[in-house]
Scaffold this motif. Sequence first.
Motif, mmCIF file in Angstrom:
data_model
loop_
_atom_site.group_PDB
_atom_site.id
_atom_site.type_symbol
_atom_site.label_atom_id
_atom_site.label_comp_id
_atom_site.label_asym_id
_atom_site.label_seq_id
_atom_site.Cartn_x
_atom_site.Cartn_y
_atom_site.Cartn_z
ATOM 1 N N MET A 199 64.732 -24.339 96.665
ATOM 2 C CA MET A 199 65.108 -25.635 97.170
ATOM 3 C C MET A 199 66.632 -25.656 97.321
ATOM 4 O O MET A 199 67.353 -25.308 96.398
ATOM 5 C CB MET A 199 64.644 -26.731 96.214
ATOM 6 C CG MET A 199 65.085 -28.102 96.654
ATOM 7 S SD MET A 199 64.454 -29.484 95.689
ATOM 8 C CE MET A 199 64.924 -29.090 94.058
ATOM 9 N N THR A 200 67.082 -26.060 98.490
ATOM 10 C CA THR A 200 68.514 -26.173 98.757
ATOM 11 C C THR A 200 68.819 -27.559 99.300
ATOM 12 O O THR A 200 67.917 -28.303 99.683
ATOM 13 C CB THR A 200 68.962 -25.131 99.794
ATOM 14 O OG1 THR A 200 68.327 -25.442 101.049
ATOM 15 C CG2 THR A 200 68.608 -23.711 99.373
ATOM 16 N N HIS B 203 74.771 -37.555 97.043
ATOM 17 C CA HIS B 203 73.970 -38.044 95.915
ATOM 18 C C HIS B 203 73.805 -37.004 94.814
ATOM 19 O O HIS B 203 73.718 -37.351 93.642
ATOM 20 C CB HIS B 203 72.596 -38.498 96.414
ATOM 21 C CG HIS B 203 72.674 -39.709 97.295
ATOM 22 N ND1 HIS B 203 72.774 -40.986 96.791
ATOM 23 C CD2 HIS B 203 72.687 -39.823 98.636
ATOM 24 C CE1 HIS B 203 72.841 -41.845 97.791
ATOM 25 N NE2 HIS B 203 72.790 -41.158 98.928
ATOM 26 N N TRP B 204 73.732 -35.725 95.198
ATOM 27 C CA TRP B 204 73.556 -34.625 94.254
ATOM 28 C C TRP B 204 74.573 -33.549 94.601
ATOM 29 O O TRP B 204 74.286 -32.628 95.364
ATOM 30 C CB TRP B 204 72.129 -34.079 94.320
ATOM 31 C CG TRP B 204 71.119 -35.131 93.982
ATOM 32 C CD1 TRP B 204 70.765 -35.561 92.742
ATOM 33 C CD2 TRP B 204 70.357 -35.913 94.914
ATOM 34 N NE1 TRP B 204 69.825 -36.557 92.836
ATOM 35 C CE2 TRP B 204 69.556 -36.794 94.165
ATOM 36 C CE3 TRP B 204 70.275 -35.945 96.307
ATOM 37 C CZ2 TRP B 204 68.684 -37.690 94.763
ATOM 38 C CZ3 TRP B 204 69.411 -36.847 96.893
ATOM 39 C CH2 TRP B 204 68.626 -37.701 96.124
ATOM 40 N N LEU C 87 72.356 -27.655 90.999
ATOM 41 C CA LEU C 87 71.764 -27.951 89.696
ATOM 42 C C LEU C 87 71.393 -29.432 89.608
ATOM 43 O O LEU C 87 70.298 -29.782 89.159
ATOM 44 C CB LEU C 87 72.727 -27.565 88.575
ATOM 45 C CG LEU C 87 72.243 -27.856 87.149
ATOM 46 C CD1 LEU C 87 70.958 -27.089 86.849
ATOM 47 C CD2 LEU C 87 73.330 -27.512 86.151
ATOM 48 N N ASP C 88 72.304 -30.334 90.045
ATOM 49 C CA ASP C 88 72.020 -31.775 90.041
ATOM 50 C C ASP C 88 70.769 -32.084 90.861
ATOM 51 O O ASP C 88 69.914 -32.868 90.455
ATOM 52 C CB ASP C 88 73.193 -32.568 90.627
ATOM 53 C CG ASP C 88 74.435 -32.526 89.772
ATOM 54 O OD1 ASP C 88 74.314 -32.395 88.535
ATOM 55 O OD2 ASP C 88 75.536 -32.615 90.348
ATOM 56 N N LEU C 89 70.681 -31.470 92.033
ATOM 57 C CA LEU C 89 69.550 -31.705 92.929
ATOM 58 C C LEU C 89 68.245 -31.250 92.283
ATOM 59 O O LEU C 89 67.245 -31.984 92.269
ATOM 60 C CB LEU C 89 69.782 -30.965 94.244
ATOM 61 C CG LEU C 89 68.701 -31.088 95.308
ATOM 62 C CD1 LEU C 89 68.582 -32.527 95.788
ATOM 63 C CD2 LEU C 89 69.012 -30.163 96.473
ATOM 64 N N LEU D 197 63.128 -32.313 89.125
ATOM 65 C CA LEU D 197 62.301 -32.106 87.934
ATOM 66 C C LEU D 197 62.109 -33.399 87.156
ATOM 67 O O LEU D 197 61.005 -33.685 86.680
ATOM 68 C CB LEU D 197 62.937 -31.046 87.028
ATOM 69 C CG LEU D 197 62.884 -29.610 87.545
ATOM 70 C CD1 LEU D 197 63.716 -28.708 86.644
ATOM 71 C CD2 LEU D 197 61.452 -29.125 87.625
ATOM 72 N N GLU D 198 63.179 -34.190 87.015
ATOM 73 C CA GLU D 198 63.116 -35.430 86.247
ATOM 74 C C GLU D 198 62.190 -36.460 86.885
ATOM 75 O O GLU D 198 61.558 -37.245 86.191
ATOM 76 C CB GLU D 198 64.516 -36.024 86.087
ATOM 77 C CG GLU D 198 65.387 -35.230 85.145
ATOM 78 C CD GLU D 198 66.842 -35.699 85.155
ATOM 79 O OE1 GLU D 198 67.201 -36.573 85.969
ATOM 80 O OE2 GLU D 198 67.612 -35.157 84.345
ATOM 81 N N THR D 199 62.114 -36.456 88.188
ATOM 82 C CA THR D 199 61.275 -37.449 88.875
ATOM 83 C C THR D 199 59.859 -36.950 89.105
ATOM 84 O O THR D 199 59.024 -37.674 89.622
ATOM 85 C CB THR D 199 61.880 -37.847 90.237
ATOM 86 O OG1 THR D 199 61.964 -36.691 91.056
ATOM 87 C CG2 THR D 199 63.241 -38.485 90.068
ATOM 88 N N GLY D 200 59.594 -35.702 88.716
ATOM 89 C CA GLY D 200 58.262 -35.157 88.910
ATOM 90 C C GLY D 200 57.955 -34.855 90.360
ATOM 91 O O GLY D 200 56.803 -34.805 90.768
ATOM 92 N N THR D 201 58.988 -34.673 91.154
ATOM 93 C CA THR D 201 58.804 -34.367 92.567
ATOM 94 C C THR D 201 58.105 -33.026 92.703
ATOM 95 O O THR D 201 58.558 -32.034 92.143
ATOM 96 C CB THR D 201 60.173 -34.315 93.283
ATOM 97 O OG1 THR D 201 60.836 -35.556 93.077
ATOM 98 C CG2 THR D 201 60.014 -34.052 94.760
ATOM 99 N N PRO D 202 56.992 -32.998 93.445
ATOM 100 C CA PRO D 202 56.312 -31.709 93.620
ATOM 101 C C PRO D 202 57.149 -30.780 94.494
ATOM 102 O O PRO D 202 58.011 -31.239 95.251
ATOM 103 C CB PRO D 202 55.009 -32.087 94.323
ATOM 104 C CG PRO D 202 55.294 -33.379 94.990
ATOM 105 C CD PRO D 202 56.332 -34.074 94.141
ATOM 106 N N PRO D 203 56.921 -29.481 94.401
ATOM 107 C CA PRO D 203 57.663 -28.548 95.250
ATOM 108 C C PRO D 203 57.465 -28.886 96.724
ATOM 109 O O PRO D 203 56.403 -29.354 97.128
ATOM 110 C CB PRO D 203 57.045 -27.185 94.928
ATOM 111 C CG PRO D 203 56.344 -27.371 93.628
ATOM 112 C CD PRO D 203 55.962 -28.810 93.545
#
Length: 72
Positions: free
Chosen positions: A1-2, A20-21, A25-27, A32-38
């Motif tokens: 992911m980029t 925003h990110w 690493l922030d992105l 991961l924190e929001t549970g966003t699927p790949p």
Amino acid sequence: MTHQTVATRADVGRATVNRHWPSLLDLRLAALETGTPPLPPVPEELRAASDHGPARTSAAPPGTSSSADLGP
């Protein structure tokens, strides 16, 4: 992911995602924190469009001079 992958999939500019990110690493941590699927693979027609770089090369707002316009 980029940043570019996320921007392309979200149909926004890469600068918007960077704002925003600021770091990759922030992105990734936010995803991961929001549970966003790949993200699924980017469709070929979108990938071909993003391979040519950003549509606008100047950071100057439309209708204003950029440093390239000022000469030596």
